[in-house]
Design a protein around this motif. Structure first.
Motif, PDB file in Angstrom:
ATOM      1  N   TRP A  87       0.818  -1.206   0.000  1.00  0.00           N
ATOM      2  CA  TRP A  87       0.000   0.000   0.000  1.00  0.00           C
ATOM      3  C   TRP A  87       0.854   1.260   0.000  1.00  0.00           C
ATOM      4  O   TRP A  87       0.406   2.320  -0.453  1.00  0.00           O
ATOM      5  CB  TRP A  87      -0.972  -0.014   1.172  1.00  0.00           C
ATOM      6  N   GLY A  95      -1.449   7.263  -5.944  1.00  0.00           N
ATOM      7  CA  GLY A  95      -1.749   8.482  -5.197  1.00  0.00           C
ATOM      8  C   GLY A  95      -1.332   9.745  -5.928  1.00  0.00           C
ATOM      9  O   GLY A  95      -2.038  10.749  -5.900  1.00  0.00           O
ATOM     10  N   THR A 221     -17.098  13.278   7.047  1.00  0.00           N
ATOM     11  CA  THR A 221     -16.121  12.624   6.168  1.00  0.00           C
ATOM     12  C   THR A 221     -14.951  12.085   6.966  1.00  0.00           C
ATOM     13  O   THR A 221     -14.511  10.944   6.751  1.00  0.00           O
ATOM     14  CB  THR A 221     -15.609  13.622   5.099  1.00  0.00           C
ATOM     15  N   VAL A 225     -14.225   8.099   7.217  1.00  0.00           N
ATOM     16  CA  VAL A 225     -12.934   7.576   6.767  1.00  0.00           C
ATOM     17  C   VAL A 225     -12.255   6.808   7.888  1.00  0.00           C
ATOM     18  O   VAL A 225     -11.661   5.747   7.669  1.00  0.00           O
ATOM     19  CB  VAL A 225     -12.037   8.718   6.258  1.00  0.00           C
ATOM     20  N   GLY A 229     -11.749   3.026   7.440  1.00  0.00           N
ATOM     21  CA  GLY A 229     -10.350   2.605   7.466  1.00  0.00           C
ATOM     22  C   GLY A 229     -10.098   1.523   8.494  1.00  0.00           C
ATOM     23  O   GLY A 229      -9.388   0.555   8.234  1.00  0.00           O
ATOM     24  N   LEU A 248      -5.874  -0.477   2.764  1.00  0.00           N
ATOM     25  CA  LEU A 248      -6.803   0.350   2.007  1.00  0.00           C
ATOM     26  C   LEU A 248      -7.358   1.491   2.849  1.00  0.00           C
ATOM     27  O   LEU A 248      -7.517   2.614   2.358  1.00  0.00           O
ATOM     28  CB  LEU A 248      -7.938  -0.535   1.479  1.00  0.00           C
ATOM     29  N   GLY A 249      -7.636   1.212   4.112  1.00  0.00           N
ATOM     30  CA  GLY A 249      -8.175   2.264   4.973  1.00  0.00           C
ATOM     31  C   GLY A 249      -7.218   3.422   5.130  1.00  0.00           C
ATOM     32  O   GLY A 249      -7.604   4.589   5.038  1.00  0.00           O
ATOM     33  N   PHE A 251      -4.875   4.186   3.066  1.00  0.00           N
ATOM     34  CA  PHE A 251      -4.768   4.795   1.742  1.00  0.00           C
ATOM     35  C   PHE A 251      -5.888   5.825   1.541  1.00  0.00           C
ATOM     36  O   PHE A 251      -5.646   6.945   1.098  1.00  0.00           O
ATOM     37  CB  PHE A 251      -4.840   3.705   0.671  1.00  0.00           C
ATOM     38  N   LEU A 252      -7.125   5.440   1.888  1.00  0.00           N
ATOM     39  CA  LEU A 252      -8.252   6.347   1.750  1.00  0.00           C
ATOM     40  C   LEU A 252      -8.084   7.573   2.648  1.00  0.00           C
ATOM     41  O   LEU A 252      -8.372   8.705   2.251  1.00  0.00           O
ATOM     42  CB  LEU A 252      -9.560   5.627   2.102  1.00  0.00           C
ATOM     43  N   TYR A 253      -7.600   7.345   3.868  1.00  0.00           N
ATOM     44  CA  TYR A 253      -7.376   8.446   4.806  1.00  0.00           C
ATOM     45  C   TYR A 253      -6.388   9.454   4.212  1.00  0.00           C
ATOM     46  O   TYR A 253      -6.619  10.669   4.242  1.00  0.00           O
ATOM     47  CB  TYR A 253      -6.838   7.884   6.116  1.00  0.00           C
ATOM     48  N   GLU A 255      -5.622   9.942   1.058  1.00  0.00           N
ATOM     49  CA  GLU A 255      -6.148  10.608  -0.133  1.00  0.00           C
ATOM     50  C   GLU A 255      -7.095  11.749   0.255  1.00  0.00           C
ATOM     51  O   GLU A 255      -7.049  12.827  -0.346  1.00  0.00           O
ATOM     52  CB  GLU A 255      -6.868   9.602  -1.036  1.00  0.00           C
ATOM     53  N   VAL A 256      -7.951  11.514   1.247  1.00  0.00           N
ATOM     54  CA  VAL A 256      -8.842  12.584   1.705  1.00  0.00           C
ATOM     55  C   VAL A 256      -8.026  13.703   2.345  1.00  0.00           C
ATOM     56  O   VAL A 256      -8.319  14.896   2.170  1.00  0.00           O
ATOM     57  CB  VAL A 256      -9.893  12.046   2.694  1.00  0.00           C
TER      58      VAL A 256
END
Length: 364
Positions: A87, A95, A221, A225, A229, A248-249, A251-253, A255-256
């Motif tokens: 990741w 990213g 949000t 997240v 996550g 993945l969690g 990663f999402l954190y 990106e936001v």
């Protein structure tokens, strides 16, 4: 086939590559971006002066992005050091694509699509043919963007300090109190909501409603997240070895988080130019340097070596969130925002060096 780890640059004996090698791709993107900027300048103006002007604007935008996002690199490194190699690789490859094309091109277009209630293609045509009108729509949308981004960033900053497991303190008298009260459930949320209510009181009735609603979405949000996550990463841990975490969690954190940092830079860029494509080139170059700094910080273990560097970055994040709340009330130049964050990080870096010297002197 297993994905390679871009952070595995150190040799077996522990030596790290030269500093400039971390920025190789950034230099390449800079050369390509500035060349595209010059070509765009020549096409749009047909004069050497106009070409040099757009070339200069691209360079200034890149510096603006770097100055505003250095604390972002430190926070990214703080999260990346706990992520799995797979990741890490995805964040540093996928990213950057999301950061450059998503936040610097798609995001401003989406704002215009929603605000002007037109289609994506019409928004693209508007950006190319009527840049002044495009810029006006972007500035009109600044209020909800500032509320959303400021709320998310404030939650990020406060969550670092309100942590009952945190054992390293820079501003000890303050951070020890924050750690002590960290056991109170939802204290960060309460502080953010009170802050939002205070700032909304200085706005008109219609603006106050938009500000508060956007802030609530920023808060939701962050919480979503965090929850998502935790669920994603906990399910992945069952298939990973015991020491691995952060998939993945995380990663999402990140990106936001990147998106929230980008809000201020994208809006501020319109003070220099109304051309979406010039903004994308300049801020895209800056985003590459932020990624390069992130890789260097993780691989060299800089956060462990300079123990207060993270603290300076998270204080800078809280300061940036307050500035974003103030922006609807008065304009604060981007240079102040960038220098403020850089100053906090610089002081934390200097404090880390002093602490290291004292430790060496004590052990000697």
């Amino acid at each position: 086939m297993q994905e390679s780890n871009p952070l595995a640059g150190a040799s077996a004996n522990g030596a790290h590559p030269p500093t400039l090698s971390y920025f190789r791709w950034s230099f390449i993107v800079t050369a390509i971006g500035l060349a595209l900027g010059a070509a765009l300048g020549w096409q749009s103006t047909g004069t050497i002066g106009g070409t040099l002007s757009i070339f200069f604007i691209c360079a200034v935008l890149a510096v603006l992005e770097i100055s505003l996002s250095f604390d972002n690199a430190i926070v990214n490194a703080n999260k990346l050091k706990d992520m799995t190699p797979k990741w890490r690789h995805r964040f540093l490859t996928w990213g950057i694509i999301i950061a450059v094309f998503g936040m610097r091109i798609v995001f401003p277009l989406l704002i215009v699509v929603i605000a002007a209630k037109i289609g994506p293609w019409e928004a693209m045509v508007l950006a190319a043919s009527q840049p002044d009108e495009y810029s006006r729509i972007m500035h009109d949308a600044h209020l909800p963007i500032a509320a959303f981004g400021g709320t998310f960033l404030m939650m990020v900053g406060l969550s670092f300090f309100f942590d009952h497991e945190k054992d390293v303190h820079w501003v000890r008298w303050l951070e020890e109190k924050m750690q002590h009260y960290a056991t109170i459930r939802g204290i960060e949320v309460a502080i953010v909501l009170v802050t939002v209510l205070i700032f909304s009181r200085f706005l008109g009735e219609a603006e106050s409603e938009i500000f508060f609603r956007s802030a609530i979405w920023g808060l939701l949000t962050f919480l979503l997240v965090e929850v998502l996550g935790g669920l994603l990463d906990s399910s992945q841990k069952q298939t990973l070895h015991a020491g691995a975490k952060g998939g993945l969690g995380a990663f999402l954190y990140l990106e936001v988080l990147d998106a929230s940092f980008s809000f201020d830079g994208v809006i501020g860029a319109f003070a220099l130019t109304h051309n979406l494509f010039i903004i994308a080139i300049g801020l895209g170059i800056g985003a590459m340097y932020v990624r390069s700094m992130t890789i260097m910080l993780v691989e060299r273990g800089t956060l462990a070596e300079y123990r207060f560097l993270e603290h300076g970055a998270f204080y800078a994040i809280i300061a940036l969130s307050i500035i974003m709340f103030i922006q609807p009330l008065m304009h604060i130049p981007e240079v102040i925002t960038g220098l403020g964050g850089a100053t906090l990080i610089g002081i934390s870096f200097w404090s880390s060096i002093r602490w290291n010297r004292k430790r060496v002197a004590t052990e000697a």
